[in-house]
Design a protein around this motif. Structure first.
Motif, PDB file in Angstrom:
ATOM      1  N   SER A 104       5.497   5.537   9.985  1.00  0.00           N
ATOM      2  CA  SER A 104       5.600   4.282   8.579  1.00  0.00           C
ATOM      3  C   SER A 104       5.917   3.343   9.676  1.00  0.00           C
ATOM      4  O   SER A 104       7.857   3.734  10.164  1.00  0.00           O
TER       5      SER A 104
ATOM      6  N   ASN B  29      -6.598  12.295   7.162  1.00  0.00           N
ATOM      7  CA  ASN B  29      -5.853  11.337   7.737  1.00  0.00           C
ATOM      8  C   ASN B  29      -6.014  10.558   6.702  1.00  0.00           C
ATOM      9  O   ASN B  29      -7.456  10.105   6.529  1.00  0.00           O
TER      10      ASN B  29
ATOM     11  N   ASN C 132       4.119  12.794   9.399  1.00  0.00           N
ATOM     12  CA  ASN C 132       4.179  11.244   9.132  1.00  0.00           C
ATOM     13  C   ASN C 132       4.366  10.262   9.278  1.00  0.00           C
ATOM     14  O   ASN C 132       6.003  10.433   9.895  1.00  0.00           O
TER      15      ASN C 132
ATOM     16  N   PRO D 177      -4.651   7.016   6.407  1.00  0.00           N
ATOM     17  CA  PRO D 177      -3.730   5.556   6.469  1.00  0.00           C
ATOM     18  C   PRO D 177      -3.812   4.354   5.830  1.00  0.00           C
ATOM     19  O   PRO D 177      -4.729   4.729   5.292  1.00  0.00           O
ATOM     20  N   SER D 178      -2.904   3.732   5.264  1.00  0.00           N
ATOM     21  CA  SER D 178      -2.562   3.040   4.759  1.00  0.00           C
ATOM     22  C   SER D 178      -1.777   1.693   5.262  1.00  0.00           C
ATOM     23  O   SER D 178      -0.990   1.634   6.014  1.00  0.00           O
TER      24      SER D 178
ATOM     25  N   SER E 103       0.051   4.628  -3.244  1.00  0.00           N
ATOM     26  CA  SER E 103      -0.489   5.156  -2.725  1.00  0.00           C
ATOM     27  C   SER E 103      -1.399   6.068  -3.624  1.00  0.00           C
ATOM     28  O   SER E 103      -1.400   6.616  -4.459  1.00  0.00           O
TER      29      SER E 103
ATOM     30  N   PHE F  55       3.544  -0.580   7.498  1.00  0.00           N
ATOM     31  CA  PHE F  55       1.914   0.173   7.276  1.00  0.00           C
ATOM     32  C   PHE F  55       1.970   1.984   7.355  1.00  0.00           C
ATOM     33  O   PHE F  55       3.406   2.594   7.906  1.00  0.00           O
ATOM     34  N   ARG F  56       1.704   3.128   6.774  1.00  0.00           N
ATOM     35  CA  ARG F  56       1.594   4.438   7.054  1.00  0.00           C
ATOM     36  C   ARG F  56       0.114   5.475   7.587  1.00  0.00           C
ATOM     37  O   ARG F  56      -0.256   4.581   6.810  1.00  0.00           O
ATOM     38  N   ASN F  57       0.382   6.562   7.791  1.00  0.00           N
ATOM     39  CA  ASN F  57      -0.656   7.513   8.480  1.00  0.00           C
ATOM     40  C   ASN F  57       0.416   8.422   7.482  1.00  0.00           C
ATOM     41  O   ASN F  57       1.619   9.187   7.941  1.00  0.00           O
ATOM     42  N   LYS F  58      -0.981   9.473   7.000  1.00  0.00           N
ATOM     43  CA  LYS F  58      -0.535  10.688   6.978  1.00  0.00           C
ATOM     44  C   LYS F  58      -1.317  11.522   7.882  1.00  0.00           C
ATOM     45  O   LYS F  58      -2.524  11.674   7.521  1.00  0.00           O
ATOM     46  N   ARG F  59      -1.129  12.674   8.025  1.00  0.00           N
ATOM     47  CA  ARG F  59      -1.768  14.003   8.946  1.00  0.00           C
ATOM     48  C   ARG F  59      -1.468  14.744   9.122  1.00  0.00           C
ATOM     49  O   ARG F  59      -0.432  15.932   9.112  1.00  0.00           O
TER      50      ARG F  59
ATOM     51  N   THR G 298      -6.173   1.795   0.828  1.00  0.00           N
ATOM     52  CA  THR G 298      -6.287   3.299   1.554  1.00  0.00           C
ATOM     53  C   THR G 298      -7.274   3.679   2.360  1.00  0.00           C
ATOM     54  O   THR G 298      -8.471   3.658   0.943  1.00  0.00           O
TER      55      THR G 298
END
Length: 768
Positions: free
Chosen positions: A301, A354, A299, A356-357, A757, A318-322, A379
């Motif tokens: 941000s 993946n 994660n 991203p938002s 989110s 900016f966030r990104n969850k992988r 998102t």
């Protein structure tokens, strides 16, 4: 001579009178009139020199004695409340100030040291101020929850998830902003002023079971870097890693946070299945061998904030969850015994996603304490899922099921909220809209493409007020849901009224009652018009005809608190009308696992919390026995289940050392025809803190060789029992290292109040 003696006595009496003045009073909350315990009272002379000070007792009272005649300034301050300054001109007698009402502040305060944990109970929440010692022995925001032993919360010792003691998920916020668990883990405990636990959340939170809002102090120029590493020693496949940093420049601040959760463990599974065919019964007994479970979750941000004094705030995040899961929890490698036959079972899955938002937030503070909040979140969800199942009998061709899904989803969430004082209460209203488009491509044994357009609009209006010993909240909300899949479409409305009441007959006793009517829509995966093979005998099927669910919930809580002992009893009853629950059918030689709107689901949850402060703040114990009762009414079935259990922890600290013990018995859930039996787990840990760095050592399940999870399905057509166990999580030794580096001065940060989110991929899985 007599006149001289008389004059002398008069002067002595006057001097004694000048030294005998007392200033007294009682500090209470402006809305609820509840006592403010441990508030600071400072008396200064006309030159600003501190003369003497005091703190309020358990009833909010204070007394300053031996005050001479003169001019003074009395300063009253308490964490979370606006400071009051009283000018005392020509003080020449006792001054009983009576009841002084303190108003909760709408801004984040500077750091204030708390030596004794204080709890303020309000209609919708608890306001808890952590002590300096509790913050000292915590590495992050999740650790601090364990140290504080907050009534109504459970912190899982292994994966650090947080839930209500009823087993429901918690919504996290920082200064009012909704964030992820990983962002909470990036908070430095030293920066936390208080934690507000909304145990009766208002409509503002759109149906959340509980909300944890971390109120973090403001900063000046400078910044910090924080590193936290948690690593298994005898099981190197277990690890949690966090890195966060923040920098302040004039009215701007920049922050980044990165966290990674890694697991590479081995599990065994034993399954027993009973299939009732029209003319015979088939029993499968499956004995598993060690099978890997492996995943990594990353994660990231990055946030930029710009504050225009107290007028406005702009925040861009900016966030990104992988997520990368090459071996899922349902994977297995086993032998299946069926009457006189033996098969080799291999079940493997691979999943990546993946997400991203971008989040753009704007806050505008208007006159007369009015506020406007706007939030816009875009998102993109990109996910891939594949599964291979094979069943092989010696000498025969394997029976295989292969599925692969590529998913894409786009969503846009917009929200606006308005707040203002109204009379002696607070009025708030808001509107939130979510628009999404999903495109999932299914390949393998099936070939299908699912496209779906969905929309959800939610609005609420709410009024909160407190008078005397009573407080109440009234709210009305509503939700419109819409989805379209191929030529089918559905539009539904959900009505959401809510009522909360509180009563404090004394400073030590409180009562709370909360009731609401609400509802929820089907998940995207349940609505998909897709069939996925589970194994040789079963098929997973979506149901595009599902309808929204209405549910009612009410809860009564009673509490009694003293400095050394606090007790709380809570009972909740909830009912889901036409809930979306499982249904098993038999068609063309296959058992179909699907969902449908069933008759009803009843839940009764009772829990007691007892907290003992045995030795000042150095030793505390929290005990939470609980009881759950479920009644699940399907269209063709009725199941009941009861569950007794216990949760508890003990925390001790002295100088730079700490010791903690936590124990949770299995918590059960019944929904539809499935009973989920959670794990029984306990943990023992010790640590040493040296300011900028700390080291802690833990062992999970030091006193048992049996760690397992169990799922029981009660279907009359196709019942099963799934039993998963591992020795990896028995006597699992872990080491936690934490480093905190601060630099420069500190600058003030403003509150951000809303955030959104989207994480629902809508993929239907065929795994068991």
């Amino acid at each position: 001579m007599k006149k001289f003696i008389y004059l002398f006595c008069l002067l002595v009496m006057q001097a004694m009178t000048m030294a005998a003045h007392k200033i007294s009073g009682r500090l209470v909350d402006n809305n609820e009139s509840s006592a403010l315990i441990g508030a600071s009272i400072a008396l200064k002379d006309q030159f600003g020199t501190l003369i003497m000070g005091a703190t309020t007792d358990e009833k909010g009272n204070f007394v300053i004695s031996d005050v001479k005649d003169g001019n003074y300034t009395l300063i009253l301050s308490y964490i979370g409340y606006e400071k009051q300054t009283l000018s005392l001109v020509n003080l020449n007698n006792h001054l009983p100030l009576g009841e002084i009402k303190m108003k909760a502040t709408s801004t984040v305060l500077e750091e204030v040291k708390v030596t004794g944990q204080a709890i303020i109970h309000k209609t919708d929440r608890q306001m808890i101020m952590p002590t300096e010692s509790q913050k000292k022995y915590a590495n992050n925001g999740i650790d601090l929850l364990q140290r504080m032993q907050i009534t109504g919360l459970t912190v899982h010792p292994l994966n650090k998830t947080v839930s209500t003691t009823f087993g429901e998920n918690i919504q996290f916020r920082i200064n009012g902003v909704e964030v992820s668990k990983e962002e909470i883990q990036s908070i430095r405990p030293a920066d936390i002023i208080r934690i507000e636990y909304h145990d009766n959340p208002s409509l503002r939170y759109a149906g959340a079971a509980g909300v944890l809002d971390y109120i973090v102090k403001r900063k000046e120029h400078g910044g910090y870097v924080s590193i936290n590493i948690e690593q298994g020693v005898n099981r190197v496949g277990y690890g949690n890693y966090n890195l966060s940093s923040k920098y302040y420049y004039n009215r701007s601040s920049f922050s980044i946070a990165a966290s990674m959760e890694r697991r590479d463990l081995d599990w065994n599974r034993e399954n027993t299945e009973t299939f009732i065919y029209p003319n015979h019964t088939l029993i499968n007994k499956e004995i598993g061998s060690s099978t890997p479970i492996e995943y990594s979750r990353l994660n990231l941000s990055a946030t930029y904030n710009y504050t225009n004094d107290k007028k406005s705030l702009l925040s861009i995040t900016f966030r990104n969850k992988r997520n990368d899961t090459p071996h899922g929890f349902g994977d297995r490698n086993s032998k299946l015994y069926q009457e006189d036959k033996e098969y080799h079972i291999v079940d493997r899955s691979d999943e990546t996603s993946n997400i991203p938002s971008i989040d753009i937030y704007y806050q505008l503070n208007l006159k007369n304490n009015q506020h406007l909040y706007f939030d816009l979140v875009g998102t993109y969800l990109n996910s891939d899922y594949s599964r291979i199942y094979s069943m092989t009998e010696a000498g025969n061709t394997p029976i295989e099921i292969f599925s692969k899904t590529e998913g894409k989803k786009y969503s846009l969430i917009g929200e606006a909220i308005y707040e203002r004082p109204l009379g002696k209460g607070k009025f708030s209203s808001g509107l939130k809209h979510t628009q999404s488009y999903m495109n999932n491509q299914y390949d393998g044994n099936i070939n299908n493409q699912v496209t779906m357009n969905t929309a959800e609009t939610y609005f609420f209006t709410e009024y909160q007020r407190n008078f005397g010993k009573w407080g109440y909240t009234l709210g009305i909300g509503g939700t419109r849901t819409y989805y379209k899949q191929k030529d089918a479409s559905q539009e539904k409305y959900i009505f959401r009224p809510t009522l909360s009441l509180s009563y404090k007959p004394s400073d030590r006793i409180f009562l709370k009652y909360n009731a609401y009517l609400s509802g929820y829509a089907p998940s995207l995966s349940d609505l998909s018009d897709v069939e996925q093979g589970m194994d040789t005998y079963q098929v997973r099927r979506g149901n595009p005809h599902l309808k929204n669910v209405t549910y009612f919930s009410n809860r009564l809580t009673a509490g009694w608190n003293t400095r050394l002992v606090s007790m709380e009893l809570s009972a909740r009853y909830s009912y889901d009308h036409k809930p979306i629950m499982e249904e098993t059918l038999y068609e063309n030689g296959k058992f179909i696992r699907t969902t449908n709107n069933q008759k009803g689901l009843h839940r009764l949850n009772i829990q007691t919390n007892i907290k003992l402060q045995l030795w000042k703040e150095y030793l505390s114990i929290s005990l939470q026995p609980f009881f759950n009762r479920y009644i699940s009414q399907g269209n063709t079935y009725t199941h009941t289940h009861s569950n007794w259990g216990f949760q508890g922890n003990a925390f001790a600290m002295y100088k730079n050392w700490m010791l903690i013990f936590q124990m949770n018995t299995s918590y059960h859930y019944l929904q539809g025809e499935t009973i989920q039996k959670g794990e029984s787990i306990h943990m023992l840990g010790a640590g040493y803190n040296k300011g900028r760095w700390s080291i802690q050592a833990f062992v999970i399940n030091p006193f048992t060789n049996d760690y397992h999870q169990e799922v029981v399905n009660l279907s009359q057509l196709a019942s099963n029992r799934q039993y998963a166990y591992t020795d990896v999580l028995n006597r699992l030794f872990m080491v936690n290292l934490s480093f905190n580096f601060g630099f420069g001065k500190q600058q003030k940060d403003s509150k951000k109040r809303i955030n959104n989110s989207d994480n629902d991929t809508g993929i239907l899985s065929g795994s068991k």
